[in-house]
Design an enzyme around this catalytic site. Structure first.
Site, PDB file in Angstrom:
ATOM      1  N   GLU A 181     -85.528 -16.932 -46.091  1.00  0.00           N
ATOM      2  CA  GLU A 181     -84.170 -16.408 -46.197  1.00  0.00           C
ATOM      3  C   GLU A 181     -84.338 -14.952 -46.594  1.00  0.00           C
ATOM      4  O   GLU A 181     -84.810 -14.656 -47.697  1.00  0.00           O
ATOM      5  CB  GLU A 181     -83.429 -17.218 -47.272  1.00  0.00           C
ATOM      6  CG  GLU A 181     -81.963 -17.291 -47.034  1.00  0.00           C
ATOM      7  CD  GLU A 181     -81.232 -16.685 -48.166  1.00  0.00           C
ATOM      8  OE1 GLU A 181     -80.751 -15.543 -47.974  1.00  0.00           O
ATOM      9  OE2 GLU A 181     -81.136 -17.317 -49.206  1.00  0.00           O
TER      10      GLU A 181
ATOM     11  N   CYS B 218     -77.579 -11.878 -51.353  1.00  0.00           N
ATOM     12  CA  CYS B 218     -78.012 -11.909 -49.957  1.00  0.00           C
ATOM     13  C   CYS B 218     -76.805 -12.087 -49.034  1.00  0.00           C
ATOM     14  O   CYS B 218     -76.857 -11.733 -47.871  1.00  0.00           O
ATOM     15  CB  CYS B 218     -79.019 -13.023 -49.741  1.00  0.00           C
ATOM     16  SG  CYS B 218     -78.486 -14.603 -50.388  1.00  0.00           S
TER      17      CYS B 218
HETATM   18  P1  NDP Z   1     -89.707  -8.991 -52.127  1.00  0.00           P
HETATM   19  O1  NDP Z   1     -89.731  -9.541 -50.773  1.00  0.00           O
HETATM   20  O2  NDP Z   1     -90.679  -7.940 -52.484  1.00  0.00           O
HETATM   21  O3  NDP Z   1     -89.915 -10.151 -53.209  1.00  0.00           O
HETATM   22  C1  NDP Z   1     -89.352 -11.430 -53.082  1.00  0.00           C
HETATM   23  C2  NDP Z   1     -90.270 -12.426 -53.758  1.00  0.00           C
HETATM   24  O4  NDP Z   1     -91.531 -12.425 -53.114  1.00  0.00           O
HETATM   25  C3  NDP Z   1     -90.574 -12.101 -55.208  1.00  0.00           C
HETATM   26  O5  NDP Z   1     -90.717 -13.285 -55.936  1.00  0.00           O
HETATM   27  C4  NDP Z   1     -91.891 -11.383 -55.119  1.00  0.00           C
HETATM   28  O6  NDP Z   1     -92.613 -11.435 -56.306  1.00  0.00           O
HETATM   29  C5  NDP Z   1     -92.558 -12.184 -54.045  1.00  0.00           C
HETATM   30  N1  NDP Z   1     -93.631 -11.488 -53.388  1.00  0.00           N
HETATM   31  C6  NDP Z   1     -93.687 -10.203 -52.988  1.00  0.00           C
HETATM   32  N2  NDP Z   1     -94.853  -9.963 -52.372  1.00  0.00           N
HETATM   33  C7  NDP Z   1     -95.532 -11.107 -52.375  1.00  0.00           C
HETATM   34  C8  NDP Z   1     -96.821 -11.493 -51.904  1.00  0.00           C
HETATM   35  N3  NDP Z   1     -97.626 -10.635 -51.279  1.00  0.00           N
HETATM   36  N4  NDP Z   1     -97.225 -12.756 -52.094  1.00  0.00           N
HETATM   37  C9  NDP Z   1     -96.438 -13.650 -52.710  1.00  0.00           C
HETATM   38  N5  NDP Z   1     -95.212 -13.342 -53.188  1.00  0.00           N
HETATM   39  C10 NDP Z   1     -94.771 -12.084 -53.007  1.00  0.00           C
HETATM   40  O7  NDP Z   1     -88.283  -8.545 -52.391  1.00  0.00           O
HETATM   41  P2  NDP Z   1     -87.718  -7.698 -53.610  1.00  0.00           P
HETATM   42  O8  NDP Z   1     -87.448  -8.651 -54.679  1.00  0.00           O
HETATM   43  O9  NDP Z   1     -88.562  -6.544 -53.962  1.00  0.00           O
HETATM   44  O10 NDP Z   1     -86.432  -7.158 -52.928  1.00  0.00           O
HETATM   45  C11 NDP Z   1     -86.573  -6.238 -51.877  1.00  0.00           C
HETATM   46  C12 NDP Z   1     -85.411  -6.315 -50.951  1.00  0.00           C
HETATM   47  O11 NDP Z   1     -85.315  -7.626 -50.403  1.00  0.00           O
HETATM   48  C13 NDP Z   1     -84.073  -6.081 -51.580  1.00  0.00           C
HETATM   49  O12 NDP Z   1     -83.831  -4.745 -51.766  1.00  0.00           O
HETATM   50  C14 NDP Z   1     -83.193  -6.726 -50.558  1.00  0.00           C
HETATM   51  O13 NDP Z   1     -83.026  -5.854 -49.489  1.00  0.00           O
HETATM   52  C15 NDP Z   1     -83.972  -7.916 -50.115  1.00  0.00           C
HETATM   53  N6  NDP Z   1     -83.588  -9.128 -50.819  1.00  0.00           N
HETATM   54  C16 NDP Z   1     -83.016 -10.114 -50.112  1.00  0.00           C
HETATM   55  C17 NDP Z   1     -82.621 -11.243 -50.750  1.00  0.00           C
HETATM   56  C18 NDP Z   1     -82.013 -12.390 -50.034  1.00  0.00           C
HETATM   57  O14 NDP Z   1     -81.584 -13.324 -50.679  1.00  0.00           O
HETATM   58  N7  NDP Z   1     -81.979 -12.436 -48.747  1.00  0.00           N
HETATM   59  C19 NDP Z   1     -82.718 -11.411 -52.183  1.00  0.00           C
HETATM   60  C20 NDP Z   1     -83.374 -10.323 -52.827  1.00  0.00           C
HETATM   61  C21 NDP Z   1     -83.794  -9.254 -52.151  1.00  0.00           C
HETATM   62  P3  NDP Z   1     -92.721 -10.130 -57.260  1.00  0.00           P
HETATM   63  O15 NDP Z   1     -91.358  -9.889 -57.763  1.00  0.00           O
HETATM   64  O16 NDP Z   1     -93.664 -10.561 -58.296  1.00  0.00           O
HETATM   65  O17 NDP Z   1     -93.228  -9.033 -56.398  1.00  0.00           O
END
Ligand code: NDP
Length: 681
Positions: free
Chosen positions: A255, A294
């Site tokens: 998602e 989201c």
């Molecule tokens: P990320 O995709 O960076 O992170 C989402 C999750 O993935 C976090 O738990 C993060 O952990 C984890 N993660 C990141 N990199 C890895 C990896 N290599 N291996 C395993 N887990 C990983 O999103 P952000 O939270 O930084 O948000 C960035 C953008 O995503 C927002 O600005 C928005 O545009 C979008 N977003 C969309 C959402 C939705 O519901 N559709 C919700 C939130 C954000 P960690 O925090 O430790 O890096």
């Protein structure tokens, strides 16, 4: 200095501080992640072995009860979660969405599980399809727990709901979860997991928590495991393409970013109530969780001649929103989850400016309410206008994950459809219209690009749960850019954690495997009437063939007079002879009632109530002179652990009923639902 701990293999792990996690409100350090290395091989093995075993020691019904117990315990400790969650920048209203919304999801899955899932750990997904001429060979589907672990990676915006909406169906399915919350707000998830652990309702190994990085976790996943992800499209892509995920065909549900729209249909003008409803919905979506949802509305599609009116009204609405420390009275919008996120949003706004102009917002004199907020991650709502989308519009591509939305004019409703589709697949859109014909015309086209459609008019607005709220019973997730995944949607979500398998064999074999009577299976017949046997004693396939009854014209007349149903087919000989049956026939409901008269055992006994019937079909007509008899067979037993109002334990028994005529033709077929007492203790 508090160091957060992971919960791995039944132990809380984490001593040495690593990353400091600042409050989004004032920059004070709330907690630190830990620096201790986690053994992910051990975590997955422990999940599969210990968690899998303790979950399989329960059945669907027992796990549903455990979910309810967890939800109740969490609810008792809601204040602690609320207090901590303020540091993520959430207002009380935002916490309602995340924290209460999370509990609500647990409660919902508890009750859906109790209502819709069987006792045992095999879910029979009918129907049974006869595959041979004489019903010796048939096929059907079962769904069983996958036996692996589910890894759930969550976004920072919903530290409680995000975890629980994935955990609840996984747990119900009998699969252990390993959850990894986003680091910036993981302290709230850590508290929620501690509380779930304290509740005593969490079987050993059924939930593990990772604080910080997932390290080499993905290398240890196997074919029976599942990964779900919420976050950015870039991370989703990266994780989905992990060689181990691809090589082992591990299901990956994503998602991701979504550029959701809201459409004001051309039939709505400022004189209509719907105009204000539309504007308020936009205001609410821009400011709830400071726009970090989201599902939030990013693109506001408005008929060209309404652009100024919509912008003016939104300006007025947004000017009333006080931004600042959620603890301060009167604050309506809190902070973004982190300063990094703030920088990200600001950069994206600059990108959006390349094709849009500012209507509301800008750095100007903005000062968030509350002490110390200058170090917080605050931003005021930004409304933009893309006057000429035909020359390009960044809003179709750039997701500023904050209180930011862009008004985009359109000419015709078909143009609005096209613009909405430029989001390349979204979670949700709201269509505001007064005209059901407009909805009927464009919804099918809109649906192809969306996971959910919210149709808003004055009537719906009275009770609408809102554009941005995914509900446990409705599907959440969208195609394309939205990740292509699917979550929630009632029991459908549980299916994602079960393996569907088709099985073929004799009806007796299928009944044994599914735990449900299958027509054609070997029957069990005792001297004792099945209605005289308690819940524990009744066996699947236990059956009664009744005596016969010849239907007479007097039956039809009596039944017609009793019920008041004098339909021509039963009372007008001429009309009945001209009908497709060529003669007068008995009421279907008479056949149903007569069958009950044939199969009940009238004396006081363990059958406590008949609360309905399912799948009723009248297959062949019954005419005066026909002789009917019924077969009643114990089809399904569900032990929900319930007691009657006066305290007697009871279970649900579903009976298969077939009514045949003198030619052995089936005339009626249905299931009846009863409550049957357990033996006296
Ligand atoms: P990320 O995709 O960076 O992170 C989402 C999750 O993935 C976090 O738990 C993060 O952990 C984890 N993660 C990141 N990199 C890895 C990896 N290599 N291996 C395993 N887990 C990983 O999103 P952000 O939270 O930084 O948000 C960035 C953008 O995503 C927002 O600005 C928005 O545009 C979008 N977003 C969309 C959402 C939705 O519901 N559709 C919700 C939130 C954000 P960690 O925090 O430790 O890096």
């Amino acid at each position: 200095m508090s160091v957060l701990k992971s919960f791995i293999a039944g132990q809380w792990v984490g001593e040495k501080a690593a990353k400091a996690l600042p409050s989004a409100v004032n920059g004070d350090i709330v907690a630190h992640t830990h620096d201790d290395t986690l053994d992910f091989r051990e975590a997955v093995q422990y999940g599969r072995k210990v968690g899998g075993k303790s979950l399989m020691a329960m059945d669907f019904q027992e796990r549903a009860l455990a979910l309810k117990a967890m939800a109740m315990y969490l609810q008792e400790h809601k204040k602690e979660l609320y207090a901590l969650s303020m540091h993520t920048g959430s207002t009380k209203g935002d916490n309602g969405i995340d924290i209460d919304g999370g509990f609500g999801t647990l409660f919902s899955y508890a009750s859906m599980g109790r209502r819709e899932l069987p006792s045992g750990n095999v879910l029979h997904e009918g129907p049974v399809i006869p595959l041979g001429k004489n019903n010796h060979f048939a096929g059907t589907h079962i769904m069983v727990p996958r036996g692996g672990v589910a890894v759930h990676i969550d976004a920072y915006n919903f530290p409680v709901w995000g975890m629980l909406e994935k955990f609840a169906p996984t747990f119900l399915a009998g699969m252990p979860s390993i959850v990894k919350p986003a680091t910036s707000t993981c302290y709230v998830t850590e508290l929620a997991v501690r509380l779930m652990q304290e509740s005593g309702a969490l079987p050993e190994g059924s939930l593990q928590l990772i604080i910080g990085s997932t390290g080499d976790l993905f290398d240890h996943l196997e074919e029976q495991d599942v990964v779900t992800f919420t976050g950015s499209a870039a991370t989703a892509r990266k994780l989905k393409n992990h060689p181990n995920i691809i090589n082992r065909s591990i299901p990956f549900n994503a998602e991701a970013d979504s550029l959701n729209s809201a459409i004001l249909a051309p039939d709505v003008t400022p004189e209509h109530e719907e105009f204000d409803i539309f504007v308020k919905e936009i205001r609410r979506e821009m400011t709830a969780k400071a726009g970090q949802k989201c599902t939030a509305i990013r693109r506001i599609l408005v008929p060209k001649d309404q652009v100024n009116a919509v912008c003016d009204k939104l300006k007025e609405q947004l000017s009333k929103v006080t931004v600042g420390d959620p603890a301060v009275e009167g604050v309506r919008m809190g902070a973004l989850a982190s300063v990094d996120q703030l920088e990200d949003v600001k950069a994206n706004i600059q990108e959006l400016f390349k094709t849009s102009e500012l209507v509301v917002g800008g750095e100007g004199n903005f000062k968030p309410t509350g002490d110390g907020t200058e170090k917080g991650a605050f931003i005021e709502p930004h409304l933009l206008l893309c006057r000429n989308p035909e020359n390009g519009c960044g809003a179709h591509d750039i997701e500023a994950f904050g209180p930011v939305a862009t008004v985009i004019p359109y000419d015709t409703i078909e143009d609005a459809l096209e613009l909405s589709a430029k989001g390349r697949g979204s979670l949700v859109t709201t269509l505001t219209t007064r005209d059901p014909a407009i909805a009927a015309r464009i919804v099918p086209a809109l649906a192809a690009y969306h996971g959910r459609l919210h149709l808003l008019n004055a009537e719906a607005a009275k009770e609408s749960t809102g554009h941005g709220s995914p509900l446990p019973m409705l599907k959440h997730g969208g195609p394309g850019r939205a990740g292509g995944g699917e979550e929630l949607g009632g029991i459908r979500a549980v299916h994602h954690y079960l393996q569907r398998t088709s099985i073929q064999g004799s009806p007796t074999m299928l009944a044994a495997v599914t735990g449900e009577y299958v027509r054609g299976a070997e029957l069990i017949e005792y001297e004792v009437h099945p209605f005289r046997r308690h819940f524990e004693d009744l066996q699947i396939n236990e059956s009664l063939l009744t005596h016969r009854r010849t239907v007479t014209e007097a039956d039809i007349v009596n039944f017609g007079c009793l019920s008041g149903d004098h339909f021509y087919m039963h009372f007008d000989d001429i009309a009945a002879r001209e009908s497709q049956f060529g003669k007068r026939i008995a009421h279907g409901y008479f056949v149903l009632s007569a069958a009950a008269g044939l199969f009940v055992s009238p004396g006081e006994g363990p059958v406590l109530a008949n609360y309905g019937l399912d799948t009723l079909r009248f297959i062949e007509p019954v005419a005066p002179g026909d002789t009917i008899r019924a077969r009643l067979t114990c089809k399904r037993k569900i032990d929900q652990g319930r007691t009657s109002p006066d305290g007697h334990p009871q279970g649900v028994v579903v009976w298969d009923v077939q009514v045949h005529n003198q030619n052995d033709e089936m005339v009626a077929s249905y299931d009846i639902l009863t409550l049957v007492a357990k033996k006296p203790q």
